[in-house]
Design a protein around this motif. Structure first.
Motif, PDB file in Angstrom:
ATOM      1  N   GLU A  86       0.864  -1.187   0.000  1.00  0.00           N
ATOM      2  CA  GLU A  86       0.000   0.000   0.000  1.00  0.00           C
ATOM      3  C   GLU A  86       0.897   1.233   0.000  1.00  0.00           C
ATOM      4  O   GLU A  86       1.948   1.248   0.644  1.00  0.00           O
ATOM      5  CB  GLU A  86      -0.904  -0.016   1.235  1.00  0.00           C
ATOM      6  CG  GLU A  86      -1.846  -1.217   1.261  1.00  0.00           C
ATOM      7  CD  GLU A  86      -2.604  -1.326   2.574  1.00  0.00           C
ATOM      8  OE1 GLU A  86      -2.404  -0.438   3.458  1.00  0.00           O
ATOM      9  OE2 GLU A  86      -3.392  -2.280   2.725  1.00  0.00           O
ATOM     10  N   THR A 109      -2.949   9.374  -1.316  1.00  0.00           N
ATOM     11  CA  THR A 109      -2.942   7.981  -1.771  1.00  0.00           C
ATOM     12  C   THR A 109      -2.878   7.984  -3.291  1.00  0.00           C
ATOM     13  O   THR A 109      -3.840   8.369  -3.958  1.00  0.00           O
ATOM     14  CB  THR A 109      -4.203   7.230  -1.303  1.00  0.00           C
ATOM     15  OG1 THR A 109      -4.269   7.274   0.127  1.00  0.00           O
ATOM     16  CG2 THR A 109      -4.178   5.788  -1.772  1.00  0.00           C
ATOM     17  N   PRO A 110      -1.746   7.570  -3.855  1.00  0.00           N
ATOM     18  CA  PRO A 110      -1.605   7.619  -5.312  1.00  0.00           C
ATOM     19  C   PRO A 110      -2.155   6.359  -5.964  1.00  0.00           C
ATOM     20  O   PRO A 110      -2.461   5.376  -5.298  1.00  0.00           O
ATOM     21  CB  PRO A 110      -0.094   7.687  -5.485  1.00  0.00           C
ATOM     22  CG  PRO A 110       0.412   6.852  -4.351  1.00  0.00           C
ATOM     23  CD  PRO A 110      -0.537   7.071  -3.198  1.00  0.00           C
ATOM     24  N   LYS A 111      -2.251   6.421  -7.284  1.00  0.00           N
ATOM     25  CA  LYS A 111      -2.497   5.201  -8.047  1.00  0.00           C
ATOM     26  C   LYS A 111      -1.132   4.597  -8.329  1.00  0.00           C
ATOM     27  O   LYS A 111      -0.267   5.264  -8.890  1.00  0.00           O
ATOM     28  CB  LYS A 111      -3.210   5.527  -9.359  1.00  0.00           C
ATOM     29  CG  LYS A 111      -4.634   6.036  -9.169  1.00  0.00           C
ATOM     30  CD  LYS A 111      -5.279   6.336 -10.511  1.00  0.00           C
ATOM     31  CE  LYS A 111      -6.698   6.862 -10.311  1.00  0.00           C
ATOM     32  NZ  LYS A 111      -7.329   7.222 -11.612  1.00  0.00           N
ATOM     33  N   ALA A 112      -0.925   3.366  -7.908  1.00  0.00           N
ATOM     34  CA  ALA A 112       0.389   2.743  -8.049  1.00  0.00           C
ATOM     35  C   ALA A 112       0.255   1.370  -8.673  1.00  0.00           C
ATOM     36  O   ALA A 112      -0.645   0.602  -8.312  1.00  0.00           O
ATOM     37  CB  ALA A 112       1.077   2.636  -6.698  1.00  0.00           C
ATOM     38  N   VAL A 113       1.131   1.079  -9.625  1.00  0.00           N
ATOM     39  CA  VAL A 113       1.158  -0.230 -10.273  1.00  0.00           C
ATOM     40  C   VAL A 113       2.582  -0.761 -10.194  1.00  0.00           C
ATOM     41  O   VAL A 113       3.522  -0.094 -10.645  1.00  0.00           O
ATOM     42  CB  VAL A 113       0.703  -0.147 -11.750  1.00  0.00           C
ATOM     43  CG1 VAL A 113       0.799  -1.530 -12.394  1.00  0.00           C
ATOM     44  CG2 VAL A 113      -0.722   0.389 -11.831  1.00  0.00           C
ATOM     45  N   ILE A 136       3.761   5.459 -10.505  1.00  0.00           N
ATOM     46  CA  ILE A 136       2.971   6.181  -9.504  1.00  0.00           C
ATOM     47  C   ILE A 136       2.354   7.415 -10.155  1.00  0.00           C
ATOM     48  O   ILE A 136       3.032   8.164 -10.864  1.00  0.00           O
ATOM     49  CB  ILE A 136       3.844   6.613  -8.309  1.00  0.00           C
ATOM     50  CG1 ILE A 136       4.387   5.383  -7.572  1.00  0.00           C
ATOM     51  CG2 ILE A 136       3.061   7.499  -7.358  1.00  0.00           C
ATOM     52  CD1 ILE A 136       5.356   5.724  -6.469  1.00  0.00           C
ATOM     53  N   THR A 137       1.060   7.603  -9.907  1.00  0.00           N
ATOM     54  CA  THR A 137       0.368   8.808 -10.392  1.00  0.00           C
ATOM     55  C   THR A 137      -0.357   9.437  -9.208  1.00  0.00           C
ATOM     56  O   THR A 137      -1.098   8.749  -8.490  1.00  0.00           O
ATOM     57  CB  THR A 137      -0.638   8.459 -11.492  1.00  0.00           C
ATOM     58  OG1 THR A 137       0.042   7.783 -12.552  1.00  0.00           O
ATOM     59  CG2 THR A 137      -1.308   9.710 -12.033  1.00  0.00           C
ATOM     60  N   TYR A 138      -0.144  10.763  -8.987  1.00  0.00           N
ATOM     61  CA  TYR A 138      -0.848  11.428  -7.886  1.00  0.00           C
ATOM     62  C   TYR A 138      -1.076  12.895  -8.232  1.00  0.00           C
ATOM     63  O   TYR A 138      -0.457  13.444  -9.140  1.00  0.00           O
ATOM     64  CB  TYR A 138      -0.074  11.290  -6.575  1.00  0.00           C
ATOM     65  CG  TYR A 138       1.232  12.058  -6.521  1.00  0.00           C
ATOM     66  CD1 TYR A 138       1.284  13.334  -5.949  1.00  0.00           C
ATOM     67  CD2 TYR A 138       2.408  11.501  -7.028  1.00  0.00           C
ATOM     68  CE1 TYR A 138       2.493  14.030  -5.891  1.00  0.00           C
ATOM     69  CE2 TYR A 138       3.603  12.193  -6.970  1.00  0.00           C
ATOM     70  CZ  TYR A 138       3.637  13.462  -6.398  1.00  0.00           C
ATOM     71  OH  TYR A 138       4.819  14.169  -6.341  1.00  0.00           O
ATOM     72  N   ASN A 190      -1.880  16.001 -12.599  1.00  0.00           N
ATOM     73  CA  ASN A 190      -1.225  14.760 -12.222  1.00  0.00           C
ATOM     74  C   ASN A 190       0.282  14.796 -12.440  1.00  0.00           C
ATOM     75  O   ASN A 190       0.758  15.324 -13.452  1.00  0.00           O
ATOM     76  CB  ASN A 190      -1.801  13.593 -13.034  1.00  0.00           C
ATOM     77  CG  ASN A 190      -3.220  13.272 -12.629  1.00  0.00           C
ATOM     78  OD1 ASN A 190      -3.501  13.073 -11.459  1.00  0.00           O
ATOM     79  ND2 ASN A 190      -4.116  13.244 -13.601  1.00  0.00           N
ATOM     80  N   ARG A 246       3.252  12.051 -12.933  1.00  0.00           N
ATOM     81  CA  ARG A 246       3.376  10.633 -13.272  1.00  0.00           C
ATOM     82  C   ARG A 246       4.839  10.209 -13.194  1.00  0.00           C
ATOM     83  O   ARG A 246       5.687  10.785 -13.881  1.00  0.00           O
ATOM     84  CB  ARG A 246       2.818  10.370 -14.674  1.00  0.00           C
ATOM     85  CG  ARG A 246       1.305  10.625 -14.770  1.00  0.00           C
ATOM     86  CD  ARG A 246       0.823  10.554 -16.219  1.00  0.00           C
ATOM     87  NE  ARG A 246       1.325  11.674 -16.997  1.00  0.00           N
ATOM     88  CZ  ARG A 246       1.478  11.670 -18.319  1.00  0.00           C
ATOM     89  NH1 ARG A 246       1.203  10.585 -19.001  1.00  0.00           N
ATOM     90  NH2 ARG A 246       1.928  12.736 -18.962  1.00  0.00           N
TER      91      ARG A 246
END
Length: 1006
Positions: A462, A474-478, A486-488, A497, A499
């Motif tokens: 997480e 809380t970013p979008k992370a893959v 990571i995108t936030y 954003n 990236r």
């Protein structure tokens, strides 16, 4: 050492040779290797009771070769160091349709359809399409990639699959979920036999009810027995051939609720079959009865979602049964386990397969042990299907079907990495994921930006981005292998954003990012603080979730503990004896051992006996309703002209709230009749209204009656023109039905008489329909006939005279006053309504003096309800005969007590207050024929099943419990758990003409 090595070489050589002997040639060169793997340093769960720490699992050629701590690994073996991870047996599901053709209901054009009386199936098969023992899952099987993937993802490696179509569904196939050839996947093409209460795709009219399904299945067992002994010389029947071939296989029966389960087991008991029964998830409601079946169960894991009861009006729609089942359903498996009833678990019934682990963990939260859960998914299902030598555990010689997991299989944080099936690996998650957790200093474009925090688990990390102003995002992370994206949004208002894409570099990450303006910049994340796992504060075993109590029956007004028989002395009551003594004033009655022990004045109570003051009150025996349809899941089997083979005792519903309501009206016994859909209906059942008791405890077994019918209903006057196919369609045809069936029954009875006298040659074919009619001819079963019109009543009496059988009772009989003399001469009783008329053409000549006129002519007259609501006031219905016709009060009272007991041939035990008879008694606050009379209590066999004072307390308790459950549901919704729309259920008030399909009546039962 050399000897051991040579032996090993010999084994390997044999293995390779065996592997090479393929029945299917392959084009070109292909891999011949044996697939030998060793999994080391693992926690190997061999079976639910055996775990090997730091063990090794050696597999070869798709089989387990060795398991243990000191396993010698042969040269050339692929070794996988699992470093403390876990290995479990792959799971087994015994109720699957994997690889089966989709079951599609037959459609014969649009709109309403004409009835299909006969089978459409071509060939020398049985007469009913719902009986399909010739269906073989092994022949139907075709691998289904999507189904297999869905099951493998949640840990399954083996399934027992069958076609879920029909009452007798044929044989099942034991299959693995490999993606190799069907020949490889099929472990046993004929592993089991399967049954259900559903007609499936059959469009035939018969059976149209569950009791018809039961009768059809019974008849099929008898037909198969006859066919196996002598029937083959008379006909070729591929269905009966196939059915007899299934008899040695494990038999599985799919049911949908607790009473269907008990019904299925009863069929099995009749024919010496112990079914393995798929339940409905409500077994906890009748555990004692279910345990007594000695059946092994297959339990579903679907639990109802909370109802959305935010609106109080919506909340009012939900019954206590629905509320309590919502709370207690997750407890079902633990309660079944606690009762020592063996069970397996299935994914069948789940909305999605992804709910499986969530629901099984919920069941564990509610008290199911992990050991029992694992047993229910591995060793037990393997033993049930006689495949313990192939699957279900991790022992040498079994198939290499196993899971590699991160931790305890049932842990919320567990990850299933790989599912190996027959030695082939299916990857579900990366096995050796690097642990990236920790706190990193984040730098973007060579400027310190804040921190990157990675928490959670190594497999499911997480992420948080903490900016310089301590803002947490809380970013979008893959994360793909070691590539991180990571995108936030640093500023949500601007919705711009950043990236970042980078890769693992030393103890951190490095890469490039794209700013909101499109500029490409470097970024790094350097580990500044390693992750520290927080130990669990509570290492003690988790306590099961607390719930409310189970009540019997499982409805509103149910009892937490069942009432028991008492010794009771009722003093100074006005006692309506229904005997020559008449009405006794200021009289005592002693009840002991469920019987009326003494009647007299100034009786002394034995020590410790409960005493009831009956001063100013009236004591009577309980009301007997000669014509009722309460406490049934269905009432009509209208698929054929005659349904004499069906039994109302197969569809008794002890949970019907009308039982309690009628106890409150002084009713203690009800005669449950088939409806009037056909000329010859089904076998009736007499029950005592023992609230909370089970079906067998309610049933009065020695009573053998059957329902016949005349008039509009049986000739389908109001069914619509398109449905008018079934014979008869006229009143003349109805007469012919009786002649035809009784003549055949006479011949049938004679054939058995002849056979039993000689005991040589082939026995006649057992026919359940003709059995019932032969019992009528032998005066062992008694007819209650639905009737209205004088001409038809005369017709049936004429048929009975000519064929020499007796009619016991004409029920309804609103024109009985026209032929009461003929009835009296033949000793035929009349069970009628007090003042019903004008509800259809057949009753246009009904009069309120009917009962009185029949009584004055010497007919034994009963007043019945035929209506769940009216039955609560049968005392008042009897009183109407005093007004309409001047019937004496005592004789009027007998019309709802002693007279129906006589008509039902139980007046030796019921119907009057007499020493030695059953203590089925009611204490009224006034003359029982008064509109102001109400029972103070109603007892059956010395047990009080309704008490007015306790009823008031019960209503208060129910209100508190109901509100507790509603508040609990509201909390669920507030916490974001899913809810369903509030949709209530109402108990069905059955009437003679009501017909529902096989599936609909199951819904009624729930």
């Amino acid at each position: 050492m050399l000897k051991r090595l040579s032996t090993l070489v010999a084994v390997l050589t044999v293995s390779v040779l065996c592997k090479a002997q393929e029945t299917f040639p392959k084009n070109g060169a292909y891999d011949e290797r044996t697939g030998r793997y060793a999994f080391t340093n693992a926690n190997i769960v061999v079976d639910p009771k055996t775990t090997i720490q730091n063990g090794t699992l050696l597999i070869e050629n798709g089989m387990i070769r060795e398991v243990g701590k000191q396993v010698k690994i042969p040269a050339g073996t692929v070794v996988m160091d699992l470093k403390g991870k876990y290995i479990y047996p792959s799971l087994i599901d015994l109720d699957s349709d994997y690889g089966m053709p989709e079951v599609k209901t037959e459609r014969r054009g649009g709109g309403r359809q004409a009835p299909q009386l006969e089978s459409n199936k071509k060939g020398a098969f049985g007469w009913n399409q719902a009986i399909q023992p010739e269906t073989e899952a092994g022949q139907l099987f075709a691998p289904n990639t999507k189904q297999a993937e869905d099951l493998r993802k949640i840990g399954f490696g083996t399934v027992l699959s069958h076609s879920h179509d029909g009452i007798v569904r044929g044989s099942g196939a034991l299959l693995t979920l490999t993606d190799e050839s069907p020949n490889k996947a099929m472990l046993n093409g004929k592993a089991s036999s399967h049954f259900s209460f559903s007609k499936g795709t059959s469009g035939q009219t018969y059976p149209s009810s569950v009791m018809g399904v039961v009768a059809l299945l019974r008849q099929n067992y008898y037909d198969a027995e006859w066919y196996g002994k002598s029937g083959k010389s008379e006909e070729k029947n591929l269905s009966l051939d196939a059915f007899n071939q299934l008899k040695g296989l494990p038999s599985f029966f799919e049911t949908g609720d607790k009473y269907s389960l008990l019904r299925a087991d009863k069929i099995g008991d009749e024919f010496g079959v112990q079914y393995i029964i798929r339940g409905g998830g409500d077994e906890y409601q009748r555990l004692d009865e279910i345990k007594a079946t000695k059946a092994t169960l297959i339990l579903p894991l679907q639990f109802p979602e909370a109802y959305d009861v935010a609106d109080p009006w919506d909340a009012d729609l939900i019954s206590m049964t629905q509320l309590k089942h919502w709370e207690l359903a997750p407890k079902n498996t633990s309660e079944v386990a606690k009762a020592a009833i063996p069970f397996a678990l299935t994914t069948a019934g789940l909305k999605t397969k992804n709910d499986f682990w969530k629901n099984i963990r919920t069941a564990i939260d509610y008290g199911l042990s992990k050991e029992k859960a694992l047993e229910a998914l591995t060793t037990l299902p393997a033993s049930l299907i006689k495949a313990e030598g192939q699957v279900g555990s991790l022992k040498a010689g079994l198939l290499a079907n196993f899971l590699i997991t991160s931790t305890d299989l049932f842990s919320k944080d567990n990850i299933i990495y790989e599912n190996w099936i027959q030695g082939k690996k299916f990857v579900l998650a990366p096995l050796n994921t690097a642990d990236l957790r920790g706190t990193y200093s984040l730098s973007i474009n060579n400027q310190s930006t804040g921190k990157l925090q990675i928490t959670g688990s190594a497999e499911k990390p997480e992420y948080k981005v903490v900016l310089q102003d301590t803002l947490k995002i809380t970013p979008k992370a893959v994360l793909t292998n070691e590539l991180l994206t990571i995108t936030y949004q640093p500023d949500k208002k601007r919705q711009e954003n950043i990236r970042l894409t980078g890769w693992k570099s030393g103890t951190g990450f490095t890469g490039e990012g794209v700013m909101p303006n499109g500029t490409v910049v470097p970024w790094t994340a350097t580990l500044s603080e390693p992750f520290k796992a927080v130990a669990s504060k509570d290492t003690a075993a988790k306590k099961p979730v607390e719930t409310g109590s189970i009540v019997y029956p499982f409805v509103g007004f149910g009892n937490e503990t069942l009432p028991k028989a008492e010794t009771v002395l009722i003093k100074n009551a006005t006692v309506w004896t229904n005997e020559k003594e008449g009405i006794l004033q200021n009289t005592d009655v002693l009840i002991q051992n469920g019987k009326i022990a003494k009647i007299g004045k100034s009786l002394s109570a034995p020590s410790g006996v409960k005493t009831v003051d009956g001063t100013g009150k009236h004591l009577t025996n309980g009301i007997i309703d000669e014509h009722s349809h309460i406490a049934l899941f269905t009432i009509n089997e209208g698929g054929q002209t005659s349904s004499a083979e069906v039994r109302m005792s197969d569809v008794i519903n002890p949970d019907d709230i009308n039982i309690y309501r009628q106890l409150a009206g002084g009713v203690t016994t009800s005669h449950l009749l088939h409806g009037s859909a056909n000329s010859i209906g089904g076998q009736s059942a007499l029950i005592k209204l023992k609230w909370g008791a089970n079906q067998s405890e309610m049933l009065v077994p020695q009573v053998k009656t059957i329902k016949f019918a005349l008039g509009e209903n049986v000739k389908q006057s109001n069914w619509g023109d398109i449905t008018r196919v079934r014979f008869p369609q006229t009143r003349m045809g109805v007469e012919q039905v009786f002649y035809d069936h009784f003549i055949r029954a006479k011949e049938y009875a004679q054939s058995w008489k002849t056979y039993n006298a000689k005991k040589t040659g082939a026995a006649p074919r057992r026919d359940l329909e003709l059995d019932a009619l032969a019992e009528i001819l032998a005066s062992e079963r008694f007819i209650t006939c639905h009737s209205y019109v004088q001409s038809e009543i005369n017709m049936l009496m004429s048929v009975a005279d000519s064929l020499k059988f007796n009619i016991n009772t004409f029920t309804h009989i609103l024109e009985g006053y026209k032929l009461a003399d003929k009835m009296s001469k033949r000793k035929i009783g009349g069970s009628t309504f007090a003042d019903w008329w004008a509800y259809k053409m057949e009753v246009k000549e009904a009069i309120p003096y009917n009962a009185a006129l029949m009584y004055h002519e010497g007919v034994t007259v009963a007043i019945n309800s035929d209506d769940a609501e009216m039955a609560r006031r049968l005392n008042q219905e009897a009183a109407k005969t005093v007004t309409y016709g001047g019937v004496p009060e005592e004789e009027a009272w007998k019309m709802v007590t002693l007279n129906p007991a006589k008509l039902l041939h139980v007046d030796d035990k019921l119907g009057s207050v007499k020493t030695g008879k059953d203590a089925d008694l009611v204490l009224w606050n006034a003359n029982p024929l008064s509109v102001y009379a109400r029972p103070e209590f109603t007892m059956i066999e010395g047990t009080v099943y309704f008490d007015r004072k306790k009823d008031e307390e019960k209503q208060k308790t129910m209100a508190v419990e109901r509100e507790r459950l509603i508040q609990k549901m509201l909390s669920d919704k507030a916490e974001g758990r899913p809810t369903q729309r509030a949709q209530g259920t109402q108990p069905r008030m059955w009437h003679c003409e009501d017909i529902v399909g096989v599936h609909a009546e199951h819904a009624e039962g729930k």
